[in-house]
Write a protein that holds these residues in place. Structure first.
Motif, short mmCIF file in Angstrom:
data_model
loop_
_atom_site.label_atom_id
_atom_site.label_comp_id
_atom_site.label_asym_id
_atom_site.label_seq_id
_atom_site.Cartn_x
_atom_site.Cartn_y
_atom_site.Cartn_z
N TRP A 295 0.81 -1.21 0.00
CA TRP A 295 0.00 0.00 0.00
C TRP A 295 0.84 1.26 0.00
N ASP A 296 2.08 1.20 0.50
CA ASP A 296 3.00 2.34 0.36
C ASP A 296 3.18 2.68 -1.12
N LYS A 297 3.35 1.66 -1.95
CA LYS A 297 3.59 1.87 -3.38
C LYS A 297 2.37 2.46 -4.08
N ARG A 298 1.19 2.22 -3.54
CA ARG A 298 -0.04 2.67 -4.18
C ARG A 298 -0.58 3.97 -3.60
N ALA A 299 0.08 4.51 -2.60
CA ALA A 299 -0.46 5.65 -1.87
C ALA A 299 -0.62 6.89 -2.75
N ASP A 300 0.36 7.16 -3.63
CA ASP A 300 0.28 8.34 -4.50
C ASP A 300 -0.98 8.27 -5.37
N TYR A 301 -1.19 7.10 -5.97
CA TYR A 301 -2.36 6.91 -6.84
C TYR A 301 -3.66 7.06 -6.05
N TYR A 302 -3.70 6.46 -4.86
CA TYR A 302 -4.93 6.50 -4.06
C TYR A 302 -5.25 7.91 -3.61
N ASP A 303 -4.22 8.68 -3.24
CA ASP A 303 -4.49 10.05 -2.80
C ASP A 303 -5.04 10.89 -3.95
#
Length: 292
Positions: free
Chosen positions: A38-46
């Motif tokens: 989820w660290d790797k996906r955080a930019d996209y999710y934000d």
């Protein structure tokens, strides 16, 4: 009661069905620690949170929130619901395993001039209810029920609350389904949905088997994702494990056909999503926990 030689009790164990589906999904997709994923996906999710903020506001309108409430958001992510909820209640406790997700959540709270949020960087499995937090009036889990043992997770959500429990979960159609179908058909394959968690009906049946009788509301929204271009869209599809590297070329064609330019030099992908809101409260429930 017996019918022939068959005992007419709980013929289907929905929690075991849930475990089978999760085991298959995990064996194919998840080899890393959850926090790292989820660290790797955080930019996209934000980015997605900001693009679809109006949907978050509509979701919070479905919740019974009161000014003096304390709210526990399990799997809070970057604050899609925690931020608008914090504007309505006494305080929010946000639990998430990802440090980067919580970093964005802190920034989003600060941007909204809110200081009534507490942050717990832990997996829900590792949270100790007796040591880490007191029961909250409202407990929320929004698309964060990715646990191997759903009955255990539901029980823990129940025990963490003093009044209401809300779960947002999938109601079959997901926004990536169109992409996956296009890719499969372009490669001359029959479209078969990739392993995913069972939808809301399974959770309802698990709750029923536990002696919890929940309500459900199905809602539909127009969802949009914004990209810098086709390359960005394909890269994020790979990051979120929607496609494999072998499917890249077909994904390029899908995004070329479906991305719509906006007025800011970016590109938008629109889809219709359907989700379920499962809700129950403590009043009138004939449930005693069998978990420690």
């Amino acid at each position: 009661m017996r019918f022939g030689n068959v005992f007419m009790g709980r013929i289907i164990d929905y929690n075991e069905l849930w475990k089978l589906a999760v085991r298959k999904r995990y064996s194919m997709e998840f080899q890393e620690d959850a926090g790292c994923i989820w660290d790797k996906r955080a930019d996209y999710y934000d980015s997605s949170v900001h693009e679809n903020y109006k949907i978050a506001l509509l979701d919070t309108e479905l919740l019974d929130l009161r000014p003096d409430d304390t709210v526990l958001d399990v799997g809070a992510g970057t604050g899609r619901l925690a931020v608008p909820i914090a504007k309505k209640v006494k305080y929010v406790t946000a639990v998430d395993s990802s440090a980067r997700m919580l970093m964005y959540l802190r920034d989003n709270m600060a941007e909204a001039n809110l200081s009534n949020c507490r942050y717990v960087q832990k997996k829900w499995e590792d949270v100790c209810l007796k040591k880490d937090m007191s029961p909250h009036d409202v407990v929320l889990s929004a698309f964060s029920m990715g646990f191997y043992d759903a009955a255990w997770a539901l029980d823990k959500l129940h025990r963490a609350s003093k009044r209401d429990i809300y779960i947002f979960w999938f109601a079959k159609k997901r926004h990536e389904d169109n992409l996956l179908r296009y890719v499969a058909e372009s490669m001359g394959k029959k479209y078969v949905k990739k392993p995913h968690y069972p939808d809301y009906i399974c959770l309802l049946n698990i709750l029923h088997d536990m002696g919890i009788f929940a309500d459900v509301k199905i809602v539909e929204y127009d969802w949009k994702e914004t990209f810098m271009g086709t390359e960005d869209a394909v890269s994020k599809a790979l990051l979120n494990r929607r496609i494999t590297h072998e499917e890249r070329e077909c994904a390029y064609e899908y995004f070329r056909e479906n991305l719509i330019p906006d007025n800011n030099g970016r590109f938008v992908l629109k889809s219709r999503i359907r989700q379920a809101l499962i809700h129950w409260d403590h009043e009138g429930q004939d449930y005693i926990s069998n978990f420690v």
